[in-house]
Design a protein around this motif. Structure first.
Motif, mmCIF file in Angstrom:
data_model
loop_
_atom_site.group_PDB
_atom_site.id
_atom_site.type_symbol
_atom_site.label_atom_id
_atom_site.label_comp_id
_atom_site.label_asym_id
_atom_site.label_seq_id
_atom_site.Cartn_x
_atom_site.Cartn_y
_atom_site.Cartn_z
ATOM 1 N N UNK A 31 0.883 -0.936 -0.119
ATOM 2 C CA UNK A 31 -0.082 0.005 -0.172
ATOM 3 C C UNK A 31 0.905 1.291 -0.146
ATOM 4 N N UNK A 32 2.073 1.291 0.773
ATOM 5 C CA UNK A 32 2.861 2.444 0.665
ATOM 6 C C UNK A 32 3.416 2.639 -0.584
ATOM 7 N N UNK A 33 4.288 1.456 -1.318
ATOM 8 C CA UNK A 33 5.110 1.502 -2.252
ATOM 9 C C UNK A 33 4.419 1.585 -3.770
ATOM 10 N N UNK A 34 3.188 1.425 -3.716
ATOM 11 C CA UNK A 34 2.387 1.007 -4.943
ATOM 12 C C UNK A 34 1.297 2.150 -5.109
ATOM 13 N N UNK A 35 0.758 2.152 -6.085
ATOM 14 C CA UNK A 35 -0.426 3.070 -6.152
ATOM 15 C C UNK A 35 -1.728 2.368 -5.861
ATOM 16 N N UNK A 36 -1.602 1.321 -5.174
ATOM 17 C CA UNK A 36 -2.866 0.492 -4.934
ATOM 18 C C UNK A 36 -4.000 1.056 -4.351
ATOM 19 N N UNK A 41 -9.101 3.977 -3.685
ATOM 20 C CA UNK A 41 -9.726 5.163 -3.135
ATOM 21 C C UNK A 41 -10.158 5.801 -4.137
ATOM 22 N N UNK A 42 -9.614 6.095 -5.350
ATOM 23 C CA UNK A 42 -10.280 6.798 -6.466
ATOM 24 C C UNK A 42 -11.549 6.160 -7.153
ATOM 25 N N UNK A 43 -11.516 4.784 -7.092
ATOM 26 C CA UNK A 43 -12.575 4.095 -7.565
ATOM 27 C C UNK A 43 -13.731 4.223 -6.662
ATOM 28 N N UNK A 44 -13.603 4.234 -5.391
ATOM 29 C CA UNK A 44 -14.733 4.152 -4.245
ATOM 30 C C UNK A 44 -15.106 5.574 -4.277
ATOM 31 N N UNK A 45 -14.311 6.609 -4.543
ATOM 32 C CA UNK A 45 -14.793 8.149 -4.303
ATOM 33 C C UNK A 45 -14.193 8.585 -3.092
ATOM 34 N N UNK A 46 -13.189 8.162 -2.375
ATOM 35 C CA UNK A 46 -12.579 8.650 -1.273
ATOM 36 C C UNK A 46 -11.260 9.334 -1.584
ATOM 37 N N UNK A 47 -11.127 9.958 -2.646
ATOM 38 C CA UNK A 47 -9.710 10.419 -3.058
ATOM 39 C C UNK A 47 -9.428 11.658 -2.090
ATOM 40 N N UNK A 48 -10.255 12.325 -1.703
ATOM 41 C CA UNK A 48 -9.968 13.475 -0.635
ATOM 42 C C UNK A 48 -9.116 12.933 0.508
ATOM 43 N N UNK A 49 -9.285 11.527 0.832
ATOM 44 C CA UNK A 49 -8.561 11.077 1.916
ATOM 45 C C UNK A 49 -7.112 10.856 1.781
ATOM 46 N N UNK A 50 -6.729 10.832 0.445
ATOM 47 C CA UNK A 50 -5.276 10.462 0.005
ATOM 48 C C UNK A 50 -4.194 11.355 0.638
#
Length: 78
Positions: A31-36, A41-50
């Motif tokens: 999760x830290x070193x890949x854009x997983x 989060x982008x698919x689910x709609x939580x990109x503001x949490x990134x």
């Protein structure tokens, strides 16, 4: 003295802590070193949490690495 109806003494399972530490370390490293998580989060709609993701992932990774090292240290002592 142990009787015929007493359970045999067993060693405590020490490999569970090592498995827990290794699995947690691998998952958090992915999760830290890949854009997983970014993609998820982008698919689910939580990109503001990134923006806050590093505040959780990096300390959690340090904790799991610490658990793994502690389990390896305990295994080496026995």
């Amino acid at each position: 003295m142990s009787g015929p109806h007493e359970p045999p003494e067993t060693q405590p399972d020490r490999s569970g802590l090592l498995k827990f530490g290794l699995i947690g370390t691998v998952i958090l490293a992915l999760c830290c070193f890949t854009p997983l998580l970014v993609v998820l989060f982008g698919v689910v709609g939580l990109s503001a949490v990134l923006g806050w993701l590093d505040y959780v992932l990096l300390p959690a990774l340090a904790v799991f690495i610490g658990i793994t090292l502690y389990a390896l240290w305990r295994r080496g002592r026995s």
